[in-house]
Design a protein around this motif. Sequence first.
Motif, PDB file in Angstrom:
ATOM      1  N   MET A   1     -10.525  -3.420  18.655  1.00 17.97           N
ATOM      2  CA  MET A   1      -9.297  -4.080  18.303  1.00 17.97           C
ATOM      3  C   MET A   1      -8.142  -3.210  18.761  1.00 17.97           C
ATOM      4  N   LEU A   2      -7.243  -3.800  19.519  1.00 16.64           N
ATOM      5  CA  LEU A   2      -6.031  -3.112  19.936  1.00 16.64           C
ATOM      6  C   LEU A   2      -4.939  -3.409  18.926  1.00 16.64           C
ATOM      7  N   GLU A   3      -4.323  -2.365  18.421  1.00 19.41           N
ATOM      8  CA  GLU A   3      -3.244  -2.504  17.445  1.00 19.41           C
ATOM      9  C   GLU A   3      -1.962  -1.993  18.079  1.00 19.41           C
ATOM     10  N   PHE A   4      -0.955  -2.837  18.165  1.00 22.06           N
ATOM     11  CA  PHE A   4       0.345  -2.454  18.722  1.00 22.06           C
ATOM     12  C   PHE A   4       1.295  -2.196  17.561  1.00 22.06           C
ATOM     13  N   TRP A   5       1.917  -1.008  17.558  1.00 23.78           N
ATOM     14  CA  TRP A   5       2.740  -0.602  16.438  1.00 23.78           C
ATOM     15  C   TRP A   5       3.763   0.435  16.864  1.00 23.78           C
ATOM     16  N   TYR A   6       4.648   0.804  15.937  1.00 27.66           N
ATOM     17  CA  TYR A   6       5.566   1.940  16.114  1.00 27.66           C
ATOM     18  C   TYR A   6       6.025   2.416  14.747  1.00 27.66           C
ATOM     19  N   LEU A   7       6.488   3.655  14.659  1.00 25.59           N
ATOM     20  CA  LEU A   7       6.847   4.277  13.389  1.00 25.59           C
ATOM     21  C   LEU A   7       7.943   3.544  12.620  1.00 25.59           C
ATOM     22  N   GLY A   8       8.917   2.994  13.299  1.00 26.19           N
ATOM     23  CA  GLY A   8      10.019   2.312  12.638  1.00 26.19           C
ATOM     24  C   GLY A   8       9.652   0.949  12.075  1.00 26.19           C
ATOM     25  N   CYS A   9       8.430   0.547  12.228  1.00 22.74           N
ATOM     26  CA  CYS A   9       7.946  -0.763  11.767  1.00 22.74           C
ATOM     27  C   CYS A   9       7.301  -0.601  10.387  1.00 22.74           C
ATOM     28  N   ALA A  10       8.022  -1.010   9.347  1.00 21.69           N
ATOM     29  CA  ALA A  10       7.493  -0.881   7.983  1.00 21.69           C
ATOM     30  C   ALA A  10       6.191  -1.657   7.787  1.00 21.69           C
ATOM     31  N   PRO A  11       6.067  -2.898   8.297  1.00 17.71           N
ATOM     32  CA  PRO A  11       4.783  -3.604   8.155  1.00 17.71           C
ATOM     33  C   PRO A  11       3.630  -2.872   8.858  1.00 17.71           C
ATOM     34  N   CYS A  12       3.931  -2.189   9.949  1.00 21.62           N
ATOM     35  CA  CYS A  12       2.888  -1.419  10.651  1.00 21.62           C
ATOM     36  C   CYS A  12       2.379  -0.305   9.752  1.00 21.62           C
ATOM     37  N   ARG A  13       3.296   0.422   9.126  1.00 24.03           N
ATOM     38  CA  ARG A  13       2.899   1.528   8.254  1.00 24.03           C
ATOM     39  C   ARG A  13       2.121   1.025   7.035  1.00 24.03           C
ATOM     40  N   GLU A  14       2.497  -0.136   6.506  1.00 27.61           N
ATOM     41  CA  GLU A  14       1.753  -0.728   5.385  1.00 27.61           C
ATOM     42  C   GLU A  14       0.341  -1.118   5.826  1.00 27.61           C
ATOM     43  N   ASP A  15       0.238  -1.698   7.004  1.00 28.16           N
ATOM     44  CA  ASP A  15      -1.081  -2.057   7.528  1.00 28.16           C
ATOM     45  C   ASP A  15      -1.954  -0.831   7.714  1.00 28.16           C
ATOM     46  N   HIS A  16      -1.363   0.286   8.114  1.00 23.80           N
ATOM     47  CA  HIS A  16      -2.147   1.514   8.291  1.00 23.80           C
ATOM     48  C   HIS A  16      -2.790   1.936   6.977  1.00 23.80           C
ATOM     49  N   LYS A  17      -2.064   1.820   5.882  1.00 24.66           N
ATOM     50  CA  LYS A  17      -2.631   2.167   4.573  1.00 24.66           C
ATOM     51  C   LYS A  17      -3.821   1.266   4.260  1.00 24.66           C
ATOM     52  N   LYS A  18      -3.680  -0.025   4.563  1.00 26.41           N
ATOM     53  CA  LYS A  18      -4.768  -0.978   4.317  1.00 26.41           C
ATOM     54  C   LYS A  18      -5.949  -0.709   5.238  1.00 26.41           C
ATOM     55  N   MET A  19      -5.657  -0.378   6.490  1.00 22.96           N
ATOM     56  CA  MET A  19      -6.735  -0.093   7.439  1.00 22.96           C
ATOM     57  C   MET A  19      -7.530   1.131   7.003  1.00 22.96           C
ATOM     58  N   LYS A  20      -6.843   2.102   6.459  1.00 23.33           N
ATOM     59  CA  LYS A  20      -7.538   3.301   5.980  1.00 23.33           C
ATOM     60  C   LYS A  20      -8.506   2.928   4.853  1.00 23.33           C
ATOM     61  N   LEU A  21      -8.093   1.985   4.004  1.00 21.08           N
ATOM     62  CA  LEU A  21      -8.938   1.553   2.893  1.00 21.08           C
ATOM     63  C   LEU A  21     -10.175   0.788   3.356  1.00 21.08           C
ATOM     64  N   ILE A  22     -10.052   0.071   4.461  1.00 21.21           N
ATOM     65  CA  ILE A  22     -11.197  -0.725   4.943  1.00 21.21           C
ATOM     66  C   ILE A  22     -11.891  -0.065   6.134  1.00 21.21           C
ATOM     67  N   SER A  23     -11.566   1.193   6.407  1.00 22.92           N
ATOM     68  CA  SER A  23     -12.108   1.855   7.605  1.00 22.92           C
ATOM     69  C   SER A  23     -13.635   1.901   7.606  1.00 22.92           C
TER      70      SER A  23
END
Length: 107
Positions: A1-23
């Motif tokens: 899965m390719l994930e396109f993101w950047y630091l200034g994107c609050a939804p991206c950072r929230e998704d990262h927390k969720k991805m860590k939980l389902i890793s």
Amino acid sequence: MLEFWYLGCAPCREDHKKMKLISKSLKDKKVEVIGLSTDENILEWQKYLRNNEYDWTNYVVPETNTLLNDLKISSYPSYFLIDSNYNFIGVFANINQFQYDFLDKLK
């Protein structure tokens, strides 16, 4: 899965927390995440990844990269799922959509 993101994107950072939980579930179902960030401040990008201990592969891709244009990336985060034969499977607007529409349905 390719994930396109950047630091200034609050939804991206929230998704990262969720991805860590389902890793573990991602790994168990053989889904490899490759993050592609458009960040220009490499030191801040590295610090963010290191401080949060995200274990998926991440790269920086300049916004001028043709990949972003070819895939018509216009919102972040964006997720593109491809199989091991490079066949396109789907596009997801967030990690919850990916988990509900795809991951939870895998056996």
